[in-house]
Design a protein around this motif. Structure first.
Motif, PDB file in Angstrom:
ATOM      1  N   THR A  79      -1.648  66.179  23.167  1.00  0.00           N
ATOM      2  CA  THR A  79      -2.738  66.118  22.435  1.00  0.00           C
ATOM      3  C   THR A  79      -3.604  67.120  23.286  1.00  0.00           C
ATOM      4  N   GLN A  80      -3.591  67.024  24.619  1.00  0.00           N
ATOM      5  CA  GLN A  80      -4.517  68.039  25.372  1.00  0.00           C
ATOM      6  C   GLN A  80      -4.128  69.463  24.816  1.00  0.00           C
ATOM      7  N   SER A  81      -2.875  69.786  24.809  1.00  0.00           N
ATOM      8  CA  SER A  81      -2.553  71.110  24.409  1.00  0.00           C
ATOM      9  C   SER A  81      -3.011  71.599  22.958  1.00  0.00           C
ATOM     10  N   ALA A  82      -2.967  70.384  22.041  1.00  0.00           N
ATOM     11  CA  ALA A  82      -3.204  70.749  20.541  1.00  0.00           C
ATOM     12  C   ALA A  82      -4.670  70.972  20.436  1.00  0.00           C
ATOM     13  N   ARG A  83      -5.432  70.390  21.167  1.00  0.00           N
ATOM     14  CA  ARG A  83      -6.899  70.474  21.006  1.00  0.00           C
ATOM     15  C   ARG A  83      -7.138  71.993  21.380  1.00  0.00           C
ATOM     16  N   VAL A  84      -6.678  72.611  22.431  1.00  0.00           N
ATOM     17  CA  VAL A  84      -6.851  74.199  22.500  1.00  0.00           C
ATOM     18  C   VAL A  84      -6.243  74.867  21.227  1.00  0.00           C
ATOM     19  N   ARG A  85      -5.206  74.614  20.604  1.00  0.00           N
ATOM     20  CA  ARG A  85      -4.694  75.359  19.545  1.00  0.00           C
ATOM     21  C   ARG A  85      -5.577  75.131  18.492  1.00  0.00           C
ATOM     22  N   ARG A  86      -6.165  73.839  18.358  1.00  0.00           N
ATOM     23  CA  ARG A  86      -6.920  73.779  16.949  1.00  0.00           C
ATOM     24  C   ARG A  86      -8.542  74.427  17.202  1.00  0.00           C
ATOM     25  N   GLU A  87      -8.887  75.106  18.091  1.00  0.00           N
ATOM     26  CA  GLU A  87     -10.042  75.725  18.576  1.00  0.00           C
ATOM     27  C   GLU A  87      -9.877  77.155  17.797  1.00  0.00           C
ATOM     28  N   THR A  88      -8.765  77.429  17.738  1.00  0.00           N
ATOM     29  CA  THR A  88      -8.350  78.768  16.848  1.00  0.00           C
ATOM     30  C   THR A  88      -7.987  78.679  15.442  1.00  0.00           C
ATOM     31  N   TYR A  89      -8.183  77.282  15.203  1.00  0.00           N
ATOM     32  CA  TYR A  89      -7.750  76.891  13.674  1.00  0.00           C
ATOM     33  C   TYR A  89      -9.097  77.395  12.716  1.00  0.00           C
ATOM     34  N   VAL A  90      -8.478  77.999  11.364  1.00  0.00           N
ATOM     35  CA  VAL A  90      -9.494  78.530  10.569  1.00  0.00           C
ATOM     36  C   VAL A  90      -9.783  77.459   9.458  1.00  0.00           C
ATOM     37  N   GLY A  91     -11.015  77.036   9.474  1.00  0.00           N
ATOM     38  CA  GLY A  91     -11.699  76.014   8.762  1.00  0.00           C
ATOM     39  C   GLY A  91     -11.524  74.570   9.303  1.00  0.00           C
ATOM     40  N   PRO A  92     -11.837  73.644   8.556  1.00  0.00           N
ATOM     41  CA  PRO A  92     -11.678  72.154   9.081  1.00  0.00           C
ATOM     42  C   PRO A  92     -10.238  71.766   9.454  1.00  0.00           C
ATOM     43  N   TRP A  93      -9.897  71.278  10.419  1.00  0.00           N
ATOM     44  CA  TRP A  93      -8.338  70.711  10.543  1.00  0.00           C
ATOM     45  C   TRP A  93      -8.534  69.285  10.145  1.00  0.00           C
ATOM     46  N   LEU A  94      -7.227  68.788   9.554  1.00  0.00           N
ATOM     47  CA  LEU A  94      -7.195  67.651   9.073  1.00  0.00           C
ATOM     48  C   LEU A  94      -5.839  66.959   9.659  1.00  0.00           C
ATOM     49  N   PRO A  95      -5.862  65.715   9.597  1.00  0.00           N
ATOM     50  CA  PRO A  95      -4.209  65.183  10.123  1.00  0.00           C
ATOM     51  C   PRO A  95      -3.258  65.365   8.854  1.00  0.00           C
TER      52      PRO A  95
END
Length: 311
Positions: A79-95
């Motif tokens: 979870t901690q590492s995924a939050r860093v990766r999602r900062e570069t996600y283009v647009g809304p991130w959904l489960p």
């Protein structure tokens, strides 16, 4: 020349497999609720299996608690590492949605913390809050058991669970029942396909929001779309519906819609609704997430071995 394992070692491994398979469904359920990702949850469960093989199992008094503890800590790290990766996600991130046609609760004692909309809100919790909430609300662990897993005091765990509940309750609205939810989804998609903007506006609340997850895909909104009129107009986008077919599917313990073109699933959609109408639309268009949903269907059809695609 490699030596054949002794009968005793084979028996020991068979026993390890048996214990792991017995609890695997629950381990996946914990990891999935914490991560919101089928793929990441599968990776966590596989790592738990590897660690279980290397453990001196003769000193493990409670295998279920031991496996749950490893799963929780691994999921917190991811979870901690995924939050860093999602900062570069283009647009809304959904489960990632998960198929629950065979197991509506995905191994939990309760069905809590599984709806896609709630998993999205849970992203606002800290990893520890999320873990404590999932263990308590979905799997009915006692506060003492959670304290042991998280290596925290009993008082601290009670505070963490209470804080998580408050954060989530502030974000939630009262939902319609399952039958009404399925009806609203069917009516919404039918109106969207035919371009009936007025019918869509009648289904939506004034503050309706639409979130589309495509990670930069062409034709996928990269920002939340707000307001009844804008959401209704977006939902009738003709190129999207041209040649499309839809089917109702069971996802995350509720109803969802799978949109296909030329026989190939391309979009998963679900909605959150209250008595006032649909207030949130979630569109999952990322090919990898669609593939994860389709792959999750086999999870509950097999109980073979730890290395299989099952839970």
């Amino acid at each position: 020349m490699p030596l054949e394992p002794s009968p005793r070692s084979r028996d020991d491994l068979d026993a390890a497999v048996s214990v792991f398979v017995q609890h695997r469904r629950r381990l996946f359920g914990i990891a999935y609720r914490m991560l919101g990702s089928v793929v990441e949850a599968e990776d966590v469960v596989q790592e738990v299996w590897l660690r279980w093989q290397l453990t001196d199992r003769s000193v493990v008094a409670n295998p279920a608690a031991f496996l749950s503890s490893i799963t929780t800590h691994l999921a917190i790290n991811v979870t901690q590492s995924a939050r860093v990766r999602r900062e570069t996600y283009v647009g809304p991130w959904l489960p990632e949605p998960v198929d629950t046609s065979s197991d509506p609760e995905v191994g939990a004692q309760r069905a809590e913390a599984l709806e896609l909309a709630l998993l999205l809100v849970m992203e606002k919790l800290t990893p520890t809050e999320r873990a404590a909430y999932v263990l308590r609300e979905a799997f009915d662990y006692s506060y003492a058991e959670i304290a042991g897993i998280l290596e925290l005091s009993l008082v601290n765990v009670r505070k963490i669970v209470s804080r998580a509940r408050k954060h989530l309750s502030d974000e939630q609205r009262e939902s319609v029942d399952a039958a009404e939810h399925r009806r609203l989804l069917t009516v919404f998609v039918s109106a969207a396909q035919t371009g009936d903007v007025a019918a869509l506006e009648a289904l939506l609340t004034p503050d309706a929001v639409s979130l589309s997850d495509g990670n930069g895909m062409r034709g996928c909104a990269r920002v939340p779309v707000l307001g009844r009129e804008r959401v209704a107009r977006l939902s009738t986008y003709r190129p999207f519906w041209r040649g499309a077919e839809f089917t109702l599917v069971d996802a995350n313990g509720g109803a969802g819609v799978m949109v296909s073109k030329d026989g190939r699933p391309v979009t998963f959609m679900t909605a959150s609704a209250s008595k006032a109408g649909i207030f949130q639309l979630l569109w999952v268009m990322s090919p990898s997430k669609i593939a994860a949903f389709l792959g999750s269907r086999s999870r509950f059809e097999t109980a073979s071995g730890p290395a299989s695609d099952g839970v």
